[in-house]
Design a protein around this motif. Structure first.
Motif, PDB file in Angstrom:
ATOM      1  N   GLU A 102      14.033  53.582  95.622  1.00 51.57           N
ATOM      2  CA  GLU A 102      12.966  54.464  96.099  1.00 51.57           C
ATOM      3  C   GLU A 102      13.385  55.929  96.011  1.00 51.57           C
ATOM      4  OE1 GLU A 102      10.445  55.402 100.208  1.00 51.57           O
ATOM      5  OE2 GLU A 102      11.618  53.545 100.017  1.00 51.57           O
ATOM      6  N   ASN A 103      14.629  56.224  96.407  1.00 54.11           N
ATOM      7  CA  ASN A 103      15.099  57.609  96.407  1.00 54.11           C
ATOM      8  C   ASN A 103      15.202  58.183  95.001  1.00 54.11           C
ATOM      9  OD1 ASN A 103      15.240  57.571  99.160  1.00 54.11           O
ATOM     10  ND2 ASN A 103      17.462  57.295  99.271  1.00 54.11           N
ATOM     11  N   SER A 107      12.865  61.106  93.601  1.00 54.67           N
ATOM     12  CA  SER A 107      13.497  62.320  93.075  1.00 54.67           C
ATOM     13  C   SER A 107      12.979  62.657  91.685  1.00 54.67           C
ATOM     14  CB  SER A 107      15.020  62.141  93.036  1.00 54.67           C
ATOM     15  OG  SER A 107      15.653  63.268  92.466  1.00 54.67           O
ATOM     16  N   ASP A 108      12.830  61.634  90.841  1.00 54.12           N
ATOM     17  CA  ASP A 108      12.313  61.863  89.494  1.00 54.12           C
ATOM     18  C   ASP A 108      10.857  62.340  89.538  1.00 54.12           C
ATOM     19  OD1 ASP A 108      14.613  61.337  88.114  1.00 54.12           O
ATOM     20  OD2 ASP A 108      14.158  59.231  87.745  1.00 54.12           O
ATOM     21  N   ALA A 234      11.940  72.381  81.823  1.00 57.04           N
ATOM     22  CA  ALA A 234      11.691  71.152  82.574  1.00 57.04           C
ATOM     23  C   ALA A 234      12.815  70.931  83.579  1.00 57.04           C
ATOM     24  CB  ALA A 234      11.579  69.957  81.633  1.00 57.04           C
ATOM     25  N   LYS A 235      12.457  70.511  84.761  1.00 56.30           N
ATOM     26  CA  LYS A 235      13.420  70.301  85.841  1.00 56.30           C
ATOM     27  C   LYS A 235      14.335  69.115  85.544  1.00 56.30           C
ATOM     28  CE  LYS A 235      14.927  70.839  90.181  1.00 56.30           C
ATOM     29  NZ  LYS A 235      15.650  72.037  90.626  1.00 56.30           N
ATOM     30  N   SER A 236      15.619  69.301  85.752  1.00 62.32           N
ATOM     31  CA  SER A 236      16.587  68.201  85.610  1.00 62.32           C
ATOM     32  C   SER A 236      17.717  68.437  86.593  1.00 62.32           C
ATOM     33  CB  SER A 236      17.147  68.132  84.183  1.00 62.32           C
ATOM     34  OG  SER A 236      18.012  69.225  83.956  1.00 62.32           O
ATOM     35  N   ASP A 237      18.584  67.442  86.782  1.00 59.08           N
ATOM     36  CA  ASP A 237      19.787  67.659  87.570  1.00 59.08           C
ATOM     37  C   ASP A 237      20.860  66.678  87.146  1.00 59.08           C
ATOM     38  OD1 ASP A 237      19.590  65.191  88.903  1.00 59.08           O
ATOM     39  OD2 ASP A 237      18.415  66.051  90.527  1.00 59.08           O
ATOM     40  N   MET A 238      22.036  66.885  87.707  1.00 56.12           N
ATOM     41  CA  MET A 238      23.187  66.045  87.368  1.00 56.12           C
ATOM     42  C   MET A 238      23.855  65.576  88.649  1.00 56.12           C
ATOM     43  SD  MET A 238      24.708  68.363  84.244  1.00 56.12           S
ATOM     44  CE  MET A 238      26.072  67.257  83.926  1.00 56.12           C
ATOM     45  N   VAL A 239      23.045  65.217  89.647  1.00 54.84           N
ATOM     46  CA  VAL A 239      23.621  64.794  90.923  1.00 54.84           C
ATOM     47  C   VAL A 239      24.474  63.547  90.744  1.00 54.84           C
ATOM     48  CG1 VAL A 239      23.090  63.846  93.190  1.00 54.84           C
ATOM     49  CG2 VAL A 239      21.866  65.852  92.355  1.00 54.84           C
ATOM     50  N   SER A 240      23.986  62.583  90.010  1.00 57.01           N
ATOM     51  CA  SER A 240      24.718  61.342  89.824  1.00 57.01           C
ATOM     52  C   SER A 240      25.403  61.338  88.466  1.00 57.01           C
ATOM     53  CB  SER A 240      23.776  60.141  89.934  1.00 57.01           C
ATOM     54  OG  SER A 240      22.923  60.104  88.804  1.00 57.01           O
ATOM     55  N   ILE A 241      25.991  60.210  88.119  1.00 56.66           N
ATOM     56  CA  ILE A 241      26.674  60.089  86.835  1.00 56.66           C
ATOM     57  C   ILE A 241      25.657  60.062  85.689  1.00 56.66           C
ATOM     58  CG2 ILE A 241      26.698  57.557  86.765  1.00 56.66           C
ATOM     59  CD1 ILE A 241      29.584  57.793  85.693  1.00 56.66           C
TER      60      ILE A 241
END
Length: 304
Positions: A102-103, A107-108, A234-241
């Motif tokens: 769910e999280n 988030s996506d 475009a929004k992105s992130d690298m919180v996880s692997i």
């Protein structure tokens, strides 16, 4: 606040001037900045036991324009001190599998919503027009961006002439494939942190040959935008692997659909010709062929 490198020092210096609730926030952040970085103002307030407005006033009291700018300073602090696995543990470590699903999906969805709200509509339409008008289309994306480049190339090949997804195995090969690029052509560069120097060099080469440059990246100030005439953010992130590239993929989907709608007749002709080839050479079974045919008619209607 322009300099965010000394965030902890600033909090310590201003601690005695803070209200009681703001001091509780300061103490929490100093001890848990690696967790606080992932909280909204509302969630941080609930975690500490203060109101959202107190959180916002706290951020502004430290010299930030608002909570988003303060959160960005926290992100810069954490990025220097946490590995990817540590970030993933902070974000998802206490979640069950169902909560994790769910999280991550939530988030996506938030990234897609953020992209939808902030993407420049004029730049998006310009990108479609540039691609339609180009003699040749080159596409480059490395590492985790390679699937995005491949996906865009796959569909543009169906609707445009002379589309090349650049093989990025070596820098030398990149320039060899781009040797004939000129002012009649366009290159689409896709790059998200960590930014690829090879992609940057390819766009520099294209720019020097007077080719048009379209970029898809996460920030208007990203390095590859130095050479672009049309920027898609475009929004992105690298919180996880795993790099979250859902929003960039949605932008690519929209771009392909936008091009299709701008030249329906050509697209219908190309897809009908592909369907004939698939049928002649038995690429798909009959059920798949019927589905594809019906789908094309539903999407675009009969040819004019």
């Amino acid at each position: 606040m322009k300099n965010t490198k000394d965030l902890i020092r600033v909090i310590n210096l201003k601690y005695n001037t803070l209200s009681k609730g703001q001091k509780r926030l300061a103490a929490y952040i100093l001890e848990n900045y690696d967790r606080a970085v992932f909280f909204t103002a509302t969630k941080l307030g609930k975690e500490v036991g203060v109101s959202e407005s107190t959180v916002v006033r706290f951020a502004m009291g430290l010299g930030f324009k608002g909570y988003p700018e303060f959160q960005k300073a926290l992100e810069e602090l954490v990025s220097k001190r946490l590995s990817r696995m540590e970030k993933m543990e902070v974000t998802y470590g206490h979640n069950s599998q169902s909560q994790l699903l769910e999280n991550v999906l939530t988030s996506d969805m938030e990234k897609i919503k953020h992209t939808m709200e902030h993407l420049d509509a004029k730049a998006f339409e310009l990108a479609a027009d540039i691609l339609i008008g180009a003699k040749r289309v080159y596409i480059i994306g490395l590492r985790s961006c390679a699937p995005l480049a491949s996906f865009l190339g796959f569909y543009l090949n169906m609707i445009l002439d002379h589309v090349l997804v650049i093989d990025t195995n070596s820098t030398t090969e990149i320039f060899e494939q781009m040797m004939r690029i000129n002012s009649d052509d366009v290159i689409v560069g896709i790059s998200f942190p960590r930014y690829s120097m090879r992609t940057l060099k390819a766009l520099e080469f294209a720019n020097n040959r007077n080719a048009k440059v379209i970029t898809l990246t996460n920030d208007i100030h990203a390095p590859i935008n130095l050479y672009s005439s049309c920027n898609l953010v475009a929004k992105s992130d690298m919180v996880s692997i795993v790099d979250s590239l859902v929003a960039p993929l949605s932008v690519i989907n929209a771009l392909v659909v936008g091009i299709c709608m701008k030249q329906k007749n050509k697209v219908i002709h190309n897809l009908e010709e592909l369907e004939r080839i698939w049928n002649e050479y038995q690429i798909y079974n009959n059920d798949e062929m019927n589905y594809l045919g019906n789908h094309l008619m539903e999407e675009f209607g009969p040819g004019e």
